[in-house]
Structure formats: structure tokens, C-alpha cells
Scaffold this motif. Structure first.
Motif, PDB file in Angstrom:
ATOM      1  N   PHE A  21       1.081  -1.145   0.067  1.00  0.00           N
ATOM      2  CA  PHE A  21       0.113  -0.101   0.192  1.00  0.00           C
ATOM      3  C   PHE A  21       1.374   1.101  -0.537  1.00  0.00           C
ATOM      4  O   PHE A  21       1.369   2.172   0.523  1.00  0.00           O
ATOM      5  N   PHE A  29      -6.082   4.159  -5.483  1.00  0.00           N
ATOM      6  CA  PHE A  29      -6.341   3.201  -4.682  1.00  0.00           C
ATOM      7  C   PHE A  29      -8.021   3.734  -4.647  1.00  0.00           C
ATOM      8  O   PHE A  29      -9.150   2.626  -4.361  1.00  0.00           O
ATOM      9  N   ILE A  33     -10.037  -0.054  -5.705  1.00  0.00           N
ATOM     10  CA  ILE A  33     -11.067  -0.867  -4.249  1.00  0.00           C
ATOM     11  C   ILE A  33     -12.927  -0.888  -5.039  1.00  0.00           C
ATOM     12  O   ILE A  33     -13.542  -2.142  -4.951  1.00  0.00           O
ATOM     13  N   TYR A  40     -18.261  -3.676  -2.733  1.00  0.00           N
ATOM     14  CA  TYR A  40     -17.840  -1.646  -2.052  1.00  0.00           C
ATOM     15  C   TYR A  40     -18.755  -0.717  -1.250  1.00  0.00           C
ATOM     16  O   TYR A  40     -18.923  -0.364  -0.152  1.00  0.00           O
ATOM     17  N   ASP A  63     -11.931   3.653  13.283  1.00  0.00           N
ATOM     18  CA  ASP A  63     -11.831   2.000  11.348  1.00  0.00           C
ATOM     19  C   ASP A  63     -10.101   1.896  11.594  1.00  0.00           C
ATOM     20  O   ASP A  63      -9.092   3.096  11.029  1.00  0.00           O
ATOM     21  N   CYS A  66      -7.588   2.028   7.633  1.00  0.00           N
ATOM     22  CA  CYS A  66      -9.106   3.191   7.089  1.00  0.00           C
ATOM     23  C   CYS A  66      -8.457   3.381   5.768  1.00  0.00           C
ATOM     24  O   CYS A  66      -9.278   3.828   5.191  1.00  0.00           O
ATOM     25  N   SER A  67      -6.981   2.851   5.119  1.00  0.00           N
ATOM     26  CA  SER A  67      -6.343   3.282   4.084  1.00  0.00           C
ATOM     27  C   SER A  67      -7.304   5.642   3.787  1.00  0.00           C
ATOM     28  O   SER A  67      -6.750   5.698   4.666  1.00  0.00           O
ATOM     29  N   ALA A  70     -12.461   5.845   3.837  1.00  0.00           N
ATOM     30  CA  ALA A  70     -14.376   5.989   2.979  1.00  0.00           C
ATOM     31  C   ALA A  70     -15.423   5.574   4.622  1.00  0.00           C
ATOM     32  O   ALA A  70     -16.221   6.270   3.796  1.00  0.00           O
ATOM     33  N   SER A  71     -14.903   4.879   4.808  1.00  0.00           N
ATOM     34  CA  SER A  71     -15.072   3.966   6.451  1.00  0.00           C
ATOM     35  C   SER A  71     -15.411   5.443   7.159  1.00  0.00           C
ATOM     36  O   SER A  71     -16.841   5.280   7.878  1.00  0.00           O
ATOM     37  N   ASN A  91      -1.581   1.535   9.207  1.00  0.00           N
ATOM     38  CA  ASN A  91       0.729   1.388   9.127  1.00  0.00           C
ATOM     39  C   ASN A  91       0.715   1.632   7.609  1.00  0.00           C
ATOM     40  O   ASN A  91       2.592   1.687   7.705  1.00  0.00           O
ATOM     41  N   SER A  92       0.203   2.175   7.202  1.00  0.00           N
ATOM     42  CA  SER A  92       1.035   2.783   5.452  1.00  0.00           C
ATOM     43  C   SER A  92       0.896   4.690   5.927  1.00  0.00           C
ATOM     44  O   SER A  92      -0.034   5.385   5.399  1.00  0.00           O
ATOM     45  N   MET A  95      -0.918   6.319   3.030  1.00  0.00           N
ATOM     46  CA  MET A  95      -1.874   6.478   3.260  1.00  0.00           C
ATOM     47  C   MET A  95      -2.482   7.248   3.986  1.00  0.00           C
ATOM     48  O   MET A  95      -3.624   8.297   4.145  1.00  0.00           O
ATOM     49  N   LEU A 119      -2.072  -2.230  14.020  1.00  0.00           N
ATOM     50  CA  LEU A 119      -3.119  -2.780  14.223  1.00  0.00           C
ATOM     51  C   LEU A 119      -2.301  -3.340  15.713  1.00  0.00           C
ATOM     52  O   LEU A 119      -3.139  -3.795  16.539  1.00  0.00           O
ATOM     53  N   PHE A 134     -12.435  -4.858   4.964  1.00  0.00           N
ATOM     54  CA  PHE A 134     -10.718  -5.664   3.684  1.00  0.00           C
ATOM     55  C   PHE A 134      -9.299  -5.299   4.559  1.00  0.00           C
ATOM     56  O   PHE A 134      -8.854  -5.089   3.557  1.00  0.00           O
TER      57      PHE A 134
HETATM   58  C1  LIG Z   1      -7.669  -2.910   1.404  1.00  0.00           C
HETATM   59  S1  LIG Z   1      -7.194  -2.171   2.482  1.00  0.00           S
HETATM   60  C2  LIG Z   1      -9.013  -1.412   3.800  1.00  0.00           C
HETATM   61  C3  LIG Z   1      -9.524  -0.509   2.721  1.00  0.00           C
HETATM   62  C4  LIG Z   1     -10.119   0.674   3.482  1.00  0.00           C
HETATM   63  N1  LIG Z   1     -10.812  -0.133   4.929  1.00  0.00           N
HETATM   64  C5  LIG Z   1     -11.718   0.783   3.071  1.00  0.00           C
HETATM   65  O1  LIG Z   1     -12.467  -0.235   2.966  1.00  0.00           O
HETATM   66  O2  LIG Z   1     -11.839   2.348   2.094  1.00  0.00           O
HETATM   67  C6  LIG Z   1      -6.281  -2.175   3.818  1.00  0.00           C
HETATM   68  C7  LIG Z   1      -5.690  -1.487   4.398  1.00  0.00           C
HETATM   69  O3  LIG Z   1      -5.587  -2.329   5.535  1.00  0.00           O
HETATM   70  C8  LIG Z   1      -4.202  -1.076   5.843  1.00  0.00           C
HETATM   71  N2  LIG Z   1      -3.219  -2.789   6.409  1.00  0.00           N
HETATM   72  C9  LIG Z   1      -2.629  -3.470   6.399  1.00  0.00           C
HETATM   73  N3  LIG Z   1      -2.353  -4.277   6.851  1.00  0.00           N
HETATM   74  C10 LIG Z   1      -2.166  -3.455   8.330  1.00  0.00           C
HETATM   75  C11 LIG Z   1      -1.399  -3.411   9.459  1.00  0.00           C
HETATM   76  N4  LIG Z   1      -0.722  -4.470  10.573  1.00  0.00           N
HETATM   77  N5  LIG Z   1      -2.057  -2.894  10.629  1.00  0.00           N
HETATM   78  C12 LIG Z   1      -2.326  -1.438  10.378  1.00  0.00           C
HETATM   79  N6  LIG Z   1      -2.826  -1.728   8.484  1.00  0.00           N
HETATM   80  C13 LIG Z   1      -2.538  -2.320   8.149  1.00  0.00           C
HETATM   81  C14 LIG Z   1      -2.664  -1.022   4.571  1.00  0.00           C
HETATM   82  O4  LIG Z   1      -1.927  -0.338   4.607  1.00  0.00           O
HETATM   83  C15 LIG Z   1      -4.102  -0.750   3.564  1.00  0.00           C
HETATM   84  O5  LIG Z   1      -4.644   0.476   3.860  1.00  0.00           O
END
Ligand SMILES: C[S@@+](CC[C@H](N)C(=O)[O-])C[C@H]1O[C@@H](n2cnc3c(N)ncnc32)[C@H](O)[C@@H]1O
Length: 244
Positions: A21, A29, A33, A40, A63, A66-67, A70-71, A91-92, A95, A119, A134
Motif C-alpha cells: 500500500f 486506490f 477498490i 464496496y 476504522d 482505514c486507507s 472511506a469508512s 500502518n501505511s 495512506m 494494528l 478488508f
Molecule cells: C484493502 S485496504 C482497506 C480498505 C479500507 N478499509 C476501505 O474500506 O476503503 C487495507 C488497508 O489495511 C492497511 N493495513 C494492512 N496491514 C495493516 C496493519 N498491520 N496495521 C495497520 N494497517 C494495516 C493497509 O495499509 C491498507 O490501507
């Protein structure tokens, strides 16, 4: 504003590694998505409605993953309860940086705290609504029990977890059929077979789906009561899990 079109896998570049990400993904993004996850927009819309119903006065709504928020925005626009704070974690850094611009451009007054954190390390407490849309699918399978258990412990009685995940199916034939239907969904949304194949390969061992039964079993083992599948389209799903 029009979303920038996702063409990350459209060209015959070599050297694509695992999916991350990063800034390149951030740029496309919203389009990625929407064209990749059936339902979605419906799920995001319903997250707002669920938050409106379950957010408790004086609590936190989370959330997780959260990317671009959106939520977070869907919740922010619907929550009526007093003194609610939304905590949005990803964690990005790319993002979170873009998510901050999105939240700053939104004038609603429910406070939002953005955290660039893993997380697995992030603190969660006094939660009435937790949304993980997701994202669990990107957490190492061996760490998922610990994360769901932490969420459960950080929630108030009467709270709800919205858990959206790509599913795998125990029956191989059914699993293949759902993958084919998803592939066709992406094709009808303008992705070529090559793009779909490259993305699938980049997500191998990065996005690790589990079965609905596995999710339900884990949620129950962590203490959640009355888990309900409220959305499914092919291999994409969303569950509600309640804390009594
Ligand atoms: C598919 S996206 C989520 C989409 C978002 N929830 C939405 O509905 O638009 C997955 C997200 O989870 C984050 N992510 C993945 N592993 C993570 C972790 N260990 N800690 C925090 N964020 C994480 C990624 O950086 C990414 O932004």
C-alpha cells in the motif's frame, strides 16, 4: 472529483514484487477498490448506517486499516450520539498522509484521530463501533486471533464489529467458481486478463483469505455473540459481530 484510473498492472513492466500500500496505490486506490471489490460502495454506505445505530455517547468508533478514510467519513456523516470520537488507524504512511487531506477537506464536526500504527500494536478502548473493512485478510494468519481478541476486549457491551473480508471456500469447485465470477466482475469493470493475473500474483501470500466458518469460529472463540453475515457477493463478504 474523478478518481484517477488504476492502471498499475496494465503495462508489461517487469519487477513487480509483492503488493504494498504505497504511494502508487494511494494515487489510484478509490478507483482500484471500487472496480475490484463487488459491493464496496454498498458496504461503505451501510457502515454509516450501522455506526449511526450503534455509536454510543462518549465512546470511540474505530476504522482499522482505514486507507483513505472511506469508512471514517461514512461514520462521521451519520453518527448522532454525543461526544463520539473516531480513531482511524493504518500502518501505511502514504495512506495516512492522503487520508489526512481527505479528512481535512471534510467539514463535519465529529473529531477524527488518525494514527499511523500497526494494528497489532495499536491501543483500542471504550469502543462502541469497530470497522475492519478488508484489512484482517492482510494480517498474518497466526496473529489474527490476538487482534480479534484485543478488539473484543476494547469494546463496550452493546458494541458491534463490522468485519469485511474476501472469503475462501472449503469446497474447491465452489471456490474456483467464486474466483471466476470475481474475475469476470473485474473484466467487466475494464481490467484485462493480464492485469487481473498480475495483481493476483502480487497479492499471493499477502492477502490470505479464510473461510466464513473460520471467521465465525474465531469471533465466537474471542467472545462475540450472534455473528451475522449481512453482505455477500461472490467471494466478498461483511459480517456483524456483537458484544453483549
Ligand atoms: C484493502 S485496504 C482497506 C480498505 C479500507 N478499509 C476501505 O474500506 O476503503 C487495507 C488497508 O489495511 C492497511 N493495513 C494492512 N496491514 C495493516 C496493519 N498491520 N496495521 C495497520 N494497517 C494495516 C493497509 O495499509 C491498507 O490501507
Amino acid at each position: 472529483m474523478n478518481d484517477k484510473r488504476d492502471d498499475i498492472y496494465a503495462y508489461n513492466e517487469k519487477g513487480f514484487g509483492h503488493f504494498v500500500f504505497d504511494q502508487r496505490v494511494v494515487e489510484v486506490f478509490p478507483d482500484m477498490i471500487k472496480r475490484s471489490v463487488p459491493g464496496y460502495s454498498t458496504i461503505i454506505h451501510m457502515v454509516g448506517q450501522i455506526a449511526e445505530r450503534y455509536a454510543q455517547a462518549g465512546s470511540n468508533c474505530y476504522d482499522l486499516g482505514c486507507s483513505l478514510g472511506a469508512s471514517t467519513l461514512a461514520m462521521r456523516h451519520r453518527i448522532q450520539a454525543a461526544n463520539v470520537r473516531i480513531v482511524s488507524v493504518d500502518n501505511s504512511a502514504d495512506m495516512i498522509e492522503r487520508c489526512k487531506l481527505v479528512i481535512d477537506a471534510d467539514s463535519h464536526d465529529v473529531p477524527v484521530e488518525l494514527r499511523c500504527e500497526d494494528l497489532l500494536q495499536s491501543e483500542l478502548n471504550n469502543a462502541s463501533v469497530v470497522v475492519m473493512n478488508f484489512t484482517l485478510q492482510f494480517i498474518a494468519p497466526g496473529k489474527r486471533d490476538q487482534l480479534i481478541s484485543k478488539i473484543y476486549k476494547g469494546m463496550r457491551p452493546g458494541g458491534v464489529l463490522v468485519l469485511s473480508e474476501k472469503l475462501k471456500f472449503n469446497d474447491d469447485h465452489h471456490d474456483q467458481l467464486m474466483n471466476e465470477l470475481h474475475h469476470y466482475f473485474k473484466k467487466t469493470n475494464g481490467y484485462s486478463d493480464l492485469e487481473i493475473a498480475k495483481k493476483r500474483s502480487a497479492l499471493e501470500n499477502v492477502l490470505i483469505p479464510e473461510s466464513l466458518e473460520k471467521h465465525k469460529q474465531r469471533l465466537a472463540a474471542c467472545g462475540f455473540k450472534g455473528t451475522e453475515l449481512w453482505f455477500q457477493c461472490f467471494n466478498f463478504s461483511s459480517l456483524l459481530a456483537f458484544k453483549e
